[in-house]
Design a protein around this motif. Structure first.
Motif, PDB file in Angstrom:
ATOM      1  N   VAL A 196      70.605 -14.753  49.480  1.00  0.00           N
ATOM      2  CA  VAL A 196      69.718 -15.662  48.749  1.00  0.00           C
ATOM      3  C   VAL A 196      70.108 -17.128  48.907  1.00  0.00           C
ATOM      4  CG1 VAL A 196      69.110 -13.895  47.055  1.00  0.00           C
ATOM      5  CG2 VAL A 196      71.006 -15.470  46.565  1.00  0.00           C
ATOM      6  N   SER A 197      71.331 -17.404  49.340  1.00  0.00           N
ATOM      7  CA  SER A 197      71.788 -18.798  49.400  1.00  0.00           C
ATOM      8  C   SER A 197      72.181 -19.247  50.803  1.00  0.00           C
ATOM      9  CB  SER A 197      72.987 -18.989  48.461  1.00  0.00           C
ATOM     10  OG  SER A 197      74.085 -18.206  48.902  1.00  0.00           O
ATOM     11  N   ASN A 198      72.039 -18.355  51.789  1.00  0.00           N
ATOM     12  CA  ASN A 198      72.452 -18.676  53.165  1.00  0.00           C
ATOM     13  C   ASN A 198      73.919 -19.085  53.238  1.00  0.00           C
ATOM     14  OD1 ASN A 198      69.870 -18.234  54.389  1.00  0.00           O
ATOM     15  ND2 ASN A 198      69.195 -20.194  53.545  1.00  0.00           N
ATOM     16  N   ALA A 199      74.724 -18.517  52.357  1.00  0.00           N
ATOM     17  CA  ALA A 199      76.160 -18.788  52.362  1.00  0.00           C
ATOM     18  C   ALA A 199      76.865 -17.827  53.307  1.00  0.00           C
ATOM     19  CB  ALA A 199      76.717 -18.659  50.946  1.00  0.00           C
ATOM     20  N   LYS A 200      78.155 -18.039  53.451  1.00  0.00           N
ATOM     21  CA  LYS A 200      78.978 -17.171  54.302  1.00  0.00           C
ATOM     22  C   LYS A 200      80.224 -16.765  53.547  1.00  0.00           C
ATOM     23  CE  LYS A 200      77.290 -19.126  58.658  1.00  0.00           C
ATOM     24  NZ  LYS A 200      77.644 -19.827  59.924  1.00  0.00           N
ATOM     25  N   LEU A 201      80.025 -16.235  52.347  1.00  0.00           N
ATOM     26  CA  LEU A 201      81.158 -15.784  51.555  1.00  0.00           C
ATOM     27  C   LEU A 201      81.815 -14.576  52.201  1.00  0.00           C
ATOM     28  CD1 LEU A 201      79.847 -16.085  47.874  1.00  0.00           C
ATOM     29  CD2 LEU A 201      81.010 -17.797  49.273  1.00  0.00           C
ATOM     30  N   ASP A 202      83.126 -14.469  52.002  1.00  0.00           N
ATOM     31  CA  ASP A 202      83.938 -13.429  52.619  1.00  0.00           C
ATOM     32  C   ASP A 202      84.271 -12.372  51.573  1.00  0.00           C
ATOM     33  OD1 ASP A 202      85.840 -11.850  53.828  1.00  0.00           O
ATOM     34  OD2 ASP A 202      87.192 -13.506  54.347  1.00  0.00           O
ATOM     35  N   PRO A 203      83.915 -11.102  51.781  1.00  0.00           N
ATOM     36  CA  PRO A 203      84.196 -10.072  50.779  1.00  0.00           C
ATOM     37  C   PRO A 203      85.684  -9.798  50.581  1.00  0.00           C
ATOM     38  CG  PRO A 203      83.318  -9.083  52.778  1.00  0.00           C
ATOM     39  CD  PRO A 203      83.151 -10.562  52.923  1.00  0.00           C
ATOM     40  N   GLU A 204      86.518 -10.265  51.511  1.00  0.00           N
ATOM     41  CA  GLU A 204      87.954 -10.062  51.369  1.00  0.00           C
ATOM     42  C   GLU A 204      88.633 -11.211  50.636  1.00  0.00           C
ATOM     43  OE1 GLU A 204      89.457  -7.236  52.205  1.00  0.00           O
ATOM     44  OE2 GLU A 204      87.482  -6.511  52.801  1.00  0.00           O
ATOM     45  N   ALA A 205      87.901 -12.317  50.395  1.00  0.00           N
ATOM     46  CA  ALA A 205      88.498 -13.503  49.790  1.00  0.00           C
ATOM     47  C   ALA A 205      88.499 -13.418  48.267  1.00  0.00           C
ATOM     48  CB  ALA A 205      87.752 -14.752  50.242  1.00  0.00           C
ATOM     49  N   PHE A 206      89.519 -14.007  47.666  1.00  0.00           N
ATOM     50  CA  PHE A 206      89.598 -14.095  46.214  1.00  0.00           C
ATOM     51  C   PHE A 206      88.388 -14.881  45.694  1.00  0.00           C
ATOM     52  CE2 PHE A 206      90.798 -16.594  42.458  1.00  0.00           C
ATOM     53  CZ  PHE A 206      91.149 -15.574  41.588  1.00  0.00           C
ATOM     54  N   THR A 207      87.662 -14.283  44.732  1.00  0.00           N
ATOM     55  CA  THR A 207      86.389 -14.853  44.280  1.00  0.00           C
ATOM     56  C   THR A 207      86.381 -15.059  42.775  1.00  0.00           C
ATOM     57  OG1 THR A 207      85.268 -13.673  46.084  1.00  0.00           O
ATOM     58  CG2 THR A 207      83.885 -14.548  44.310  1.00  0.00           C
ATOM     59  N   LEU A 208      86.171 -16.319  42.388  1.00  0.00           N
ATOM     60  CA  LEU A 208      85.988 -16.681  40.976  1.00  0.00           C
ATOM     61  C   LEU A 208      84.512 -16.602  40.618  1.00  0.00           C
ATOM     62  CD1 LEU A 208      88.187 -19.888  40.509  1.00  0.00           C
ATOM     63  CD2 LEU A 208      88.506 -17.730  39.298  1.00  0.00           C
ATOM     64  N   GLY A 209      84.216 -16.208  39.388  1.00  0.00           N
ATOM     65  CA  GLY A 209      82.844 -16.210  38.893  1.00  0.00           C
ATOM     66  C   GLY A 209      82.723 -17.040  37.631  1.00  0.00           C
ATOM     67  N   PHE A 210      81.638 -17.801  37.527  1.00  0.00           N
ATOM     68  CA  PHE A 210      81.350 -18.595  36.321  1.00  0.00           C
ATOM     69  C   PHE A 210      79.841 -18.624  36.155  1.00  0.00           C
ATOM     70  CE2 PHE A 210      80.343 -22.146  33.703  1.00  0.00           C
ATOM     71  CZ  PHE A 210      81.456 -22.446  32.937  1.00  0.00           C
TER      72      PHE A 210
END
Length: 559
Positions: free
Chosen positions: A344-358
């Motif tokens: 939905v955002s055309n991002a390239k987030l990595d599923p192995e990377a530490f991810t913060l949510g807010f």
């Protein structure tokens, strides 16, 4: 039109649960944020527990709004109408509520929430959008929290006066009336008339839950406006119980309720200082365990902890689940979140990377930009490992400060794009919330103390093995065990620090714990991390759920 369905839900005594907004699902978009989702969870747990509840709210036909964000993060609001006829049943009963000298006709739409384990709760959505009403009156039930003070006063009159009258017209036998925040306080005035002005009888019927720990957050109306909108017939009662100078809807509820509660222990302490002379209890909020547990964890809990949907306390036995299966469930939910976000955002987030949510309502006291207070420090943390973050949340159309926060996050994301991936998801709703709390690694919460009455998003995250990293405010003071269930940002409420000292301590904790404790544990000590995930489920989710919350309302307020 007495259908079998309606006859069934009319049986026996009921607790009437009034809330300006109720969030049952994204297809019935009659909610704006935490108050509505909490009300939805209360209804869901009541159905599971087979409590005799009937809920009353407004139809909000034009929804809250659909959020659109441009390339610079500027929010615009689009109308997002929905068609009640596809999901609800319009009931024939009709009542009048006098507004501006006119009799406004109010009818109710029925939705029966069905539990997966057999219980049911009827939800009545009040509507004024009928041809017999003037156009200004038809619009009363259009916009949740829309318009000016006059519009809000009209809505609260329909909810309070109209809600009691429609329950009577439908034949409900109501044992208690529960006001979820002060928007429905006019119901107590309607009850005064029903009870021949016997204030003790009315107080015995009324329960009031306050959600707002700051004075400015409580609805107040000038008596000039009250006279203009509601007439003079109730002015004596309103001034006697709601305040001499201005009508304070919270005071009205406080003065006409026997049971009053805040929504966390800390909130009860603050409310008792704000409203001296009242006995205020604490019933800490909770979330509906089955609704907010992701699909992969549901499967695990069904296999290893059968019965957890009815008894969330069984989540305390989470250590029965093998570590590898806990991690696999998390990774599957995280992959689903990353895939959705990238799509939905055309991002390239990595599923192995530490991810913060807010993700929260975008308003200044939530401090969504606190993470970006020191960009050089944030870059330093990222260089040693990999950090990415996902944000979401709507600003109220008239909250310019909240809108600026969203723009600032967009600006920070652009500034950091060569180092850290930051994504802001558009049009936050219950579906996006479920994806986020089910898939991030750590849930970040940075409110300005003491403005977080409770908060529930972190409870939802805990059901999915996600750790909380939060300012010690609201519910987190009760759920927090440092390095066991998550981490604190800033001082304990018992510490006496001035504002600059407190802010310095918050930033130290935010960056130091990320750099030296949280991220290294995630990447380098996987066994420890999985144990933390289990702690989040077994020490937080097992208790901070709406089954426990509703059982306490039953034993302390309803019986």
């Amino acid at each position: 039109m007495q259908t079998n369905e309606l006859r069934g839900v009319l049986k026996g005594q009921k607790i009437a649960y009034f809330s300006m907004e109720i969030g049952l699902n994204s297809q019935i978009p009659t909610y704006a944020g935490g108050l509505g989702t909490l009300a939805g969870d209360a209804i869901r747990s009541s159905a599971d527990l087979k409590l005799p509840l009937v809920a009353v709210t407004l139809i909000s036909k034009h929804n809250y709004f659909k959020q659109k964000l441009d390339a610079n993060g500027r929010q615009t609001e689009q109308s997002n109408e929905w068609d009640p006829e596809k999901l609800l049943t319009l009931l024939p009963n009709e009542v009048n509520v006098p507004i501006e000298g006119r009799d406004v006709k109010v009818r109710a739409w029925l939705y029966v929430y069905q539990s997966i384990i057999g219980g049911a709760v009827p939800v009545l959505f009040l509507d004024t959008d009928f041809a017999v009403n003037a156009m200004a009156d038809r619009e009363i039930s259009f916009y949740l929290y829309g318009g000016d003070e006059r519009y809000r006063l009209k809505q609260e009159a329909v909810l309070g006066f109209g809600g009691v009258r429609i329950l009577d017209a439908l034949g409900f036998h109501v044992r208690k009336y529960h006001m979820n925040e002060g928007h429905s306080s006019f119901l107590s005035v309607e009850l005064m008339h029903k009870c021949s002005l016997d204030v003790e009888k009315v107080k015995e019927l009324c329960i009031f839950t306050t959600h707002t720990p700051v004075e400015s957050g409580h609805d107040r109306f000038s008596y000039e406006l009250v006279r203009d909108v509601l007439g003079t017939s109730d002015l004596f009662l309103l001034k006697k119980y709601g305040g001499d100078e201005r009508l304070n809807m919270t005071r009205l509820a406080l003065n006409l309720s026997n049971f009053i509660n805040g929504v966390a222990k800390r909130h009860q302490e603050i409310s008792s200082k704000m409203f001296t002379g009242y006995e205020i209890h604490a019933i800490t909020n909770g979330v509906h365990s089955y609704t907010w547990t992701g699909e992969q964890y549901r499967k695990l809990f069904d296999r290893y902890l059968p019965g957890w949907t009815v008894e969330p306390e069984l989540l305390a036995k989470v250590d029965l689940i093998p570590d590898g299966e806990i991690w696999q469930a998390h990774q599957q939910q995280k992959q689903a979140l990353i895939d959705f976000t990238n799509h939905v955002s055309n991002a390239k987030l990595d599923p192995e990377a530490f991810t913060l949510g807010f993700a929260r309502r975008a308003t200044e006291y939530k401090r969504a930009t606190l993470l970006f207070s020191n960009l050089d420090r944030l870059r330093t943390i990222h260089r040693g490992t990999k950090l990415q973050a996902i944000f979401a949340g709507k600003a109220h159309p008239r909250d310019e400060g909240g809108k600026r926060l969203i723009e600032q996050i967009y600006n920070y994301a652009q500034y950091l794009k060569d180092d850290i991936d930051i994504v802001y998801l558009e049009n936050y709703d219950m579906d996006i919330a479920a994806k986020l709390i089910g898939g991030v690694d750590v849930w970040l919460n940075t409110p300005l103390r003491p403005m977080e009455a409770s908060g529930t998003s972190g409870m939802k995250a805990a059901h999915n093995g996600v750790m909380n990293f939060s300012v010690l405010d609201g519910w987190w003071i009760e759920g927090w065990i440092e390095n066991r269930t998550g981490w604190a940002i800033g001082p304990h409420p018992t510490e006496s620090l001035d504002d600059p000292e407190c802010f310095t301590k918050e930033l130290e904790d935010l960056y130091n714990k990320l750099e030296y404790i949280i991220i290294p544990t995630f990447y380098d000590r996987r066994d420890e991390w999985i144990q933390l995930m289990k702690n989040s489920i077994g020490r937080v989710a097992y208790y901070f759920n709406s089954h426990r919350m509703m059982r306490r309302y039953v034993t302390e307020a309803y019986i």
